[in-house]
Write a protein that holds these residues in place. Sequence first.
Motif, short mmCIF file in Angstrom:
data_model
loop_
_atom_site.label_atom_id
_atom_site.label_comp_id
_atom_site.label_asym_id
_atom_site.label_seq_id
_atom_site.Cartn_x
_atom_site.Cartn_y
_atom_site.Cartn_z
N PHE A 141 96.92 65.27 10.51
CA PHE A 141 98.29 64.80 10.36
C PHE A 141 98.84 65.16 8.97
CE2 PHE A 141 101.53 61.67 9.27
CZ PHE A 141 102.35 61.76 10.39
N ASP A 142 98.08 64.88 7.93
CA ASP A 142 98.53 65.15 6.57
C ASP A 142 98.78 66.64 6.34
OD1 ASP A 142 98.41 62.46 5.97
OD2 ASP A 142 96.48 62.59 4.93
N GLN A 143 97.92 67.47 6.88
CA GLN A 143 98.04 68.90 6.63
C GLN A 143 99.14 69.54 7.46
OE1 GLN A 143 94.41 71.08 6.60
NE2 GLN A 143 95.42 73.04 6.32
N TYR A 144 99.36 69.08 8.69
CA TYR A 144 100.25 69.80 9.60
C TYR A 144 101.54 69.06 9.96
CZ TYR A 144 96.42 73.03 10.16
OH TYR A 144 95.44 73.94 9.92
N PHE A 145 101.79 67.89 9.40
CA PHE A 145 103.00 67.14 9.76
C PHE A 145 104.27 67.96 9.55
CE2 PHE A 145 106.66 64.58 8.55
CZ PHE A 145 106.85 63.87 9.73
N SER A 146 104.44 68.52 8.36
CA SER A 146 105.67 69.26 8.05
C SER A 146 105.82 70.48 8.96
CB SER A 146 105.67 69.71 6.60
OG SER A 146 105.67 68.58 5.76
N TYR A 147 104.74 71.16 9.21
CA TYR A 147 104.73 72.34 10.07
C TYR A 147 105.19 71.97 11.49
CZ TYR A 147 102.59 76.35 12.56
OH TYR A 147 102.35 77.43 13.35
N VAL A 148 104.59 70.92 12.03
CA VAL A 148 104.93 70.47 13.39
C VAL A 148 106.38 69.97 13.43
CG1 VAL A 148 104.45 68.68 15.12
CG2 VAL A 148 102.57 69.95 14.08
N TYR A 149 106.78 69.20 12.44
CA TYR A 149 108.13 68.64 12.42
C TYR A 149 109.17 69.76 12.38
CZ TYR A 149 111.62 65.05 11.66
OH TYR A 149 112.68 64.20 11.81
N THR A 150 108.92 70.80 11.59
CA THR A 150 109.85 71.93 11.50
C THR A 150 109.97 72.66 12.84
OG1 THR A 150 109.35 72.20 9.16
CG2 THR A 150 110.36 74.07 10.26
N ILE A 151 108.86 72.87 13.50
CA ILE A 151 108.88 73.53 14.81
C ILE A 151 109.66 72.70 15.81
CG2 ILE A 151 107.47 74.21 16.81
CD1 ILE A 151 105.26 74.99 14.77
N ILE A 152 109.35 71.42 15.89
CA ILE A 152 110.02 70.54 16.85
C ILE A 152 111.50 70.45 16.54
CG2 ILE A 152 110.15 68.17 17.73
CD1 ILE A 152 107.56 69.63 18.55
#
Length: 188
Positions: A22-33
């Motif tokens: 979660f900590d590592q990929y939150f921003s990445y996932v949020y940007t995609i979504i």
Amino acid sequence: MTNEELQNAARESKEKAQRAIFDQYFSYVYTIIFSKLRSCASREDIEECVGDVFSDIYIYYEENKAGNGDISGFVGTVARRKAINVFNRITRRSVPAVSVDSEEAADIEAPDNTVETVERRELRSTLLSCIERLGEPDSTIIMQKYFFDRSSKEIGELVSMTPENVRVRSGRALDKLRKQLEKLGIKE
């Protein structure tokens, strides 16, 4: 994070492994979504979709079906597929099906602002691509500040920075973004 690192963390504690993802990929996932759903979904729908993505990731790894190597490709694929599913569900629900025969279709004219709408979409897409190229945490700071109208304090909590550092990074990121856009011939 590699699959091996994730499985080692999961042996210690599943919660620790999940938190690391979660900590590592939150921003990445949020940007995609956000980039997939911004035109049709509410903020709550976007946040729910982000949660669903992480839930799917956790379930997948709990079943030990993972391959080897970096998991960022897997995370991105799960996020894109979940966003597409949510997009299809929302747009199917909100747009009624209309039957038009060929004679009626000949009488339909495009709205006057079609060119403007297409240009705006292209500009938005270009802008989001430039923001993604800023890298982390700059892309997250810009997205949260200008797209979600979050304060420096709220953003600081998301990216583990002080509000002052968020403001400084925001200013620098905006300068980088302006330079990228100017290279593409886009000015204010």
